[in-house]
Design a protein around this motif. Structure first.
Motif, PDB file in Angstrom:
ATOM      1  N   ASP A 101       0.820  -1.202   0.000  1.00  0.00           N
ATOM      2  CA  ASP A 101       0.000   0.000   0.000  1.00  0.00           C
ATOM      3  C   ASP A 101       0.865   1.267   0.000  1.00  0.00           C
ATOM      4  O   ASP A 101       1.711   1.465   0.866  1.00  0.00           O
ATOM      5  CB  ASP A 101      -0.889  -0.026   1.250  1.00  0.00           C
ATOM      6  N   ALA A 103       0.167   4.496   0.550  1.00  0.00           N
ATOM      7  CA  ALA A 103       0.011   5.402   1.682  1.00  0.00           C
ATOM      8  C   ALA A 103       0.753   4.894   2.907  1.00  0.00           C
ATOM      9  O   ALA A 103       1.354   5.674   3.646  1.00  0.00           O
ATOM     10  CB  ALA A 103      -1.475   5.589   1.997  1.00  0.00           C
ATOM     11  N   GLU A 104       0.725   3.581   3.122  1.00  0.00           N
ATOM     12  CA  GLU A 104       1.425   3.021   4.273  1.00  0.00           C
ATOM     13  C   GLU A 104       2.936   3.155   4.106  1.00  0.00           C
ATOM     14  O   GLU A 104       3.658   3.438   5.074  1.00  0.00           O
ATOM     15  CB  GLU A 104       1.042   1.555   4.459  1.00  0.00           C
ATOM     16  N   ARG A 107       3.703   6.671   4.896  1.00  0.00           N
ATOM     17  CA  ARG A 107       3.585   6.896   6.342  1.00  0.00           C
ATOM     18  C   ARG A 107       4.832   6.384   7.074  1.00  0.00           C
ATOM     19  O   ARG A 107       5.355   7.058   7.967  1.00  0.00           O
ATOM     20  CB  ARG A 107       2.330   6.204   6.877  1.00  0.00           C
ATOM     21  N   GLU A 133      -3.393  10.365  -3.956  1.00  0.00           N
ATOM     22  CA  GLU A 133      -4.199   9.474  -3.126  1.00  0.00           C
ATOM     23  C   GLU A 133      -3.448   9.084  -1.848  1.00  0.00           C
ATOM     24  O   GLU A 133      -4.035   9.048  -0.755  1.00  0.00           O
ATOM     25  CB  GLU A 133      -4.580   8.232  -3.924  1.00  0.00           C
ATOM     26  N   ALA A 134      -2.160   8.801  -1.974  1.00  0.00           N
ATOM     27  CA  ALA A 134      -1.374   8.435  -0.796  1.00  0.00           C
ATOM     28  C   ALA A 134      -1.266   9.611   0.173  1.00  0.00           C
ATOM     29  O   ALA A 134      -1.355   9.426   1.393  1.00  0.00           O
ATOM     30  CB  ALA A 134       0.020   7.965  -1.219  1.00  0.00           C
ATOM     31  N   ARG A 137      -4.528  10.138   2.088  1.00  0.00           N
ATOM     32  CA  ARG A 137      -4.677   9.123   3.134  1.00  0.00           C
ATOM     33  C   ARG A 137      -3.744   9.394   4.308  1.00  0.00           C
ATOM     34  O   ARG A 137      -4.084   9.119   5.456  1.00  0.00           O
ATOM     35  CB  ARG A 137      -4.436   7.736   2.552  1.00  0.00           C
ATOM     36  N   PHE A 163     -12.381  11.598  -3.802  1.00  0.00           N
ATOM     37  CA  PHE A 163     -11.834  11.107  -2.540  1.00  0.00           C
ATOM     38  C   PHE A 163     -12.928  10.629  -1.595  1.00  0.00           C
ATOM     39  O   PHE A 163     -12.690   9.752  -0.763  1.00  0.00           O
ATOM     40  CB  PHE A 163     -10.960  12.176  -1.900  1.00  0.00           C
ATOM     41  N   ARG A 167     -13.567   7.062   0.385  1.00  0.00           N
ATOM     42  CA  ARG A 167     -13.827   7.206   1.813  1.00  0.00           C
ATOM     43  C   ARG A 167     -12.653   7.760   2.606  1.00  0.00           C
ATOM     44  O   ARG A 167     -12.849   8.332   3.671  1.00  0.00           O
ATOM     45  CB  ARG A 167     -14.307   5.877   2.440  1.00  0.00           C
ATOM     46  N   TYR A 168     -11.428   7.637   2.108  1.00  0.00           N
ATOM     47  CA  TYR A 168     -10.294   8.070   2.909  1.00  0.00           C
ATOM     48  C   TYR A 168     -10.142   9.585   2.918  1.00  0.00           C
ATOM     49  O   TYR A 168      -9.332  10.119   3.667  1.00  0.00           O
ATOM     50  CB  TYR A 168      -8.998   7.412   2.418  1.00  0.00           C
ATOM     51  N   GLY A 169     -10.903  10.317   2.089  1.00  0.00           N
ATOM     52  CA  GLY A 169     -10.797  11.764   2.110  1.00  0.00           C
ATOM     53  C   GLY A 169     -11.860  12.439   2.951  1.00  0.00           C
ATOM     54  O   GLY A 169     -11.815  13.647   3.156  1.00  0.00           O
ATOM     55  N   LYS A 172     -11.347  15.269   5.730  1.00  0.00           N
ATOM     56  CA  LYS A 172      -9.989  15.806   5.643  1.00  0.00           C
ATOM     57  C   LYS A 172      -9.889  16.994   4.703  1.00  0.00           C
ATOM     58  O   LYS A 172      -9.041  17.864   4.893  1.00  0.00           O
ATOM     59  CB  LYS A 172      -9.008  14.726   5.160  1.00  0.00           C
TER      60      LYS A 172
END
Length: 252
Positions: A101, A103-104, A107, A133-134, A137, A163, A167-169, A172
């Protein structure tokens, strides 16, 4: 460490000016702030008076083969540091497509930065991309500059819808009006009463001002070389409004 991304689908809307000036406002209040210039064009890097270029290419940093913290550069502004732009950032989308992933991975790469920074500001390139997208998130807040025009509003609604579907946006994305010229009827009307789709925007807006162009000449944030200018006060107000809305430490 709070993560604030400044992002837009469109270029030329005051995105980098917002990233640089908000980072400076945060640092001016004593909040240790790190700005990461993710746009390979390097406008934020230039405006902070730092030369572009990373010691290691983005793929090695993303693969954690080299610590990101080693790339941090000081600026001449107290409590404000910079991760400069680099041509290799153009390939981040391709690198984020590899492995786990995206985004992970992003992070994990930035997590050690919290040892020294209380706020990480991301100046993002304008596009729909895996990097965008990353970043959405990863970020606690995504600040979106919107010029008061129907086309800019439509671009904001498209981005919000994109987004939201993932759902991740949700919760935010936070728009604000940028480059407002109150001599124009539509700009004046929207800054007084935001239209449908922008009802939740920050009520602090940024005026169109020639001093913003001087940032690239002075290679400094507005508050440093034009502290009495109306646009400098506007960015201070935007920072305070953002801090109240999001809980980012607002000591500026």
């Amino acid at each position: 460490m709070k993560v604030l991304a400044v992002y837009s689908l469109k270029g030329g809307v005051g995105k980098t000016a917002a990233a640089v000036n908000l980072a400076w406002q945060a640092a001016r209040g004593g909040l240790p702030t790190l700005l990461w210039d993710l746009d390979a064009q390097g406008a934020a890097t230039w405006c902070l008076g730092v030369e572009p270029g990373l010691d290691q290419p983005a793929r090695k940093l993303l693969g954690r083969k080299s610590p990101l913290g080693r790339e941090i550069r000081p600026t001449r502004f107290p409590a404000l540091e910079l991760l400069p732009a680099d041509a290799s950032l153009r390939h981040l989308d391709r690198e984020l497509d590899k492995g786990s992933d995206g985004a992970e991975r992003l992070r994990r790469m930035v997590q050690p930065l919290s040892e020294t920074a209380g706020l990480l500001v991301l100046d993002c390139p304008p596009s729909f991309s895996r990097l965008a997208e990353a970043v959405v998130r990863l970020a606690d807040t995504v600040l979106v500059p919107v010029i008061p025009t129907p086309l800019a509003r439509n671009a904001w609604l498209q981005m919000r819808g994109h987004f939201d579907r993932g759902r991740y946006g949700r919760g935010k994305l936070l728009p604000f009006l940028s480059m407002v010229d109150r001599r124009r009827g539509l700009h004046r009307a929207w800054s007084d009463h935001p239209p449908e789709g922008l009802e939740d925007c920050l009520r602090a807006w940024i005026p169109y001002a020639s001093q913003v162009e001087q940032m690239s000449v002075q290679r400094a944030p507005l508050g440093h070389f034009a502290p009495r200018a109306a646009v400098s006060h506007a960015y201070a107000g935007l920072w305070r409004a953002l801090a109240r809305r999001t809980g980012i430490d607002g000591r500026a």
